[in-house]
Scaffold this motif. Structure first.
Motif, PDB file in Angstrom:
ATOM      1  N   ARG A 165       0.806  -1.216   0.000  1.00  0.00           N
ATOM      2  CA  ARG A 165       0.000   0.000   0.000  1.00  0.00           C
ATOM      3  C   ARG A 165       0.843   1.272   0.000  1.00  0.00           C
ATOM      4  N   VAL A 166       2.070   1.187   0.436  1.00  0.00           N
ATOM      5  CA  VAL A 166       2.928   2.370   0.480  1.00  0.00           C
ATOM      6  C   VAL A 166       3.241   2.785  -0.953  1.00  0.00           C
ATOM      7  N   GLN A 167       2.956   4.018  -1.274  1.00  0.00           N
ATOM      8  CA  GLN A 167       3.211   4.531  -2.610  1.00  0.00           C
ATOM      9  C   GLN A 167       4.196   5.684  -2.510  1.00  0.00           C
ATOM     10  N   HIS A 168       4.980   5.807  -3.544  1.00  0.00           N
ATOM     11  CA  HIS A 168       5.940   6.900  -3.571  1.00  0.00           C
ATOM     12  C   HIS A 168       5.225   8.179  -3.983  1.00  0.00           C
ATOM     13  N   ARG A 169       5.446   9.210  -3.209  1.00  0.00           N
ATOM     14  CA  ARG A 169       4.814  10.499  -3.481  1.00  0.00           C
ATOM     15  C   ARG A 169       5.835  11.439  -4.110  1.00  0.00           C
ATOM     16  N   VAL A 170       5.334  12.274  -4.994  1.00  0.00           N
ATOM     17  CA  VAL A 170       6.173  13.267  -5.667  1.00  0.00           C
ATOM     18  C   VAL A 170       5.531  14.632  -5.480  1.00  0.00           C
ATOM     19  N   LEU A 171       6.294  15.570  -4.987  1.00  0.00           N
ATOM     20  CA  LEU A 171       5.812  16.923  -4.756  1.00  0.00           C
ATOM     21  C   LEU A 171       5.801  17.684  -6.083  1.00  0.00           C
ATOM     22  N   VAL A 172       4.642  18.207  -6.467  1.00  0.00           N
ATOM     23  CA  VAL A 172       4.498  19.029  -7.670  1.00  0.00           C
ATOM     24  C   VAL A 172       4.309  20.456  -7.198  1.00  0.00           C
ATOM     25  N   THR A 173       5.294  21.305  -7.497  1.00  0.00           N
ATOM     26  CA  THR A 173       5.283  22.661  -6.938  1.00  0.00           C
ATOM     27  C   THR A 173       4.778  23.724  -7.908  1.00  0.00           C
ATOM     28  N   ARG A 174       4.563  23.369  -9.158  1.00  0.00           N
ATOM     29  CA  ARG A 174       4.070  24.384 -10.083  1.00  0.00           C
ATOM     30  C   ARG A 174       2.558  24.511  -9.965  1.00  0.00           C
ATOM     31  N   SER A 175       2.026  25.618 -10.434  1.00  0.00           N
ATOM     32  CA  SER A 175       0.609  25.911 -10.217  1.00  0.00           C
ATOM     33  C   SER A 175      -0.312  24.952 -10.959  1.00  0.00           C
ATOM     34  N   GLU A 176       0.068  24.529 -12.143  1.00  0.00           N
ATOM     35  CA  GLU A 176      -0.787  23.611 -12.893  1.00  0.00           C
ATOM     36  C   GLU A 176      -0.358  22.174 -12.606  1.00  0.00           C
ATOM     37  N   LEU A 177      -1.315  21.371 -12.257  1.00  0.00           N
ATOM     38  CA  LEU A 177      -1.027  19.989 -11.878  1.00  0.00           C
ATOM     39  C   LEU A 177      -0.893  19.085 -13.104  1.00  0.00           C
ATOM     40  N   ARG A 178      -1.695  19.324 -14.088  1.00  0.00           N
ATOM     41  CA  ARG A 178      -1.696  18.482 -15.279  1.00  0.00           C
ATOM     42  C   ARG A 178      -0.862  19.140 -16.365  1.00  0.00           C
ATOM     43  N   PRO A 179      -0.190  18.415 -17.208  1.00  0.00           N
ATOM     44  CA  PRO A 179      -0.212  16.972 -17.437  1.00  0.00           C
ATOM     45  C   PRO A 179       0.785  16.188 -16.579  1.00  0.00           C
TER      46      PRO A 179
END
Length: 173
Positions: A22-36
């Motif tokens: 269940r442990v998943q690796h998380r990645v911090l997205v710091t820019r305003s737009e999440l996609r793509p």
């Protein structure tokens, strides 16, 4: 009792395995737009965590003088800030730095004459092939900050290119 200990150990092992899956690796997205970017991360089994710390904002810079013959566009974000680029440039064709930029340009009606491999030097090589020995008015449309590769490629090429910085990246408030 050894059997009881073995049973407890086995149950604990199964519980630990379930937890690890269940442990998943998380990645911090710091820019305003999440996609793509979020979709690309999810496709690779990563979990994007959106904490916008930077945003793109318009520079409101005026266009360079004289209509261009060709454009070099270095980011798909250009299309967000200049959705009428086709009209503003008299329909000048563009060289896009990569496929994402080319796709964004096509959505706003700009003719894409060539597509680089996703970096500054390849796009400048494509631009140089299009120009050949002819004198052309060329605009580079992009962000305020140039990548080192694009800056070096434009400097090595040596042809005059007028910059139009339509956005800049800044910290969010």
């Amino acid at each position: 009792h050894p059997r009881a200990m073995a049973g407890q150990l086995q149950r604990a092992s199964k519980l630990a395995q379930r937890y690890v899956r269940r442990v998943q690796h998380r990645v911090l997205v710091t820019r305003s737009e999440l996609r793509p970017l979020a979709d690309l991360l999810a496709d690779r089994g990563l979990v994007p965590v959106h904490v916008p710390l930077i945003a793109r904002v318009a520079t409101n810079a005026p266009t360079p003088g004289g209509p261009p013959d060709l454009l070099l566009v270095s980011s798909p974000a250009v299309c967000e800030f200049v959705p009428d680029l086709h009209r503003m440039t008299g329909g000048a064709p563009a060289v896009a730095v990569g496929e994402a930029t080319a796709a964004a340009l096509r959505t706003i009606g700009v003719t894409v004459a060539a597509v680089g491999p996703g970096g500054g030097s390849g796009a400048v090589d494509a631009l140089a092939r299009l120009v050949g020995d002819h004198e052309r008015t060329i605009w580079h449309v992009g962000g305020l900050r140039l990548s080192a590769a694009l800056r070096a490629a434009l400097g090595d090429w040596g042809a005059p290119v007028s910059r139009w910085s339509v956005y800049r990246t800044s910290p969010t408030q």
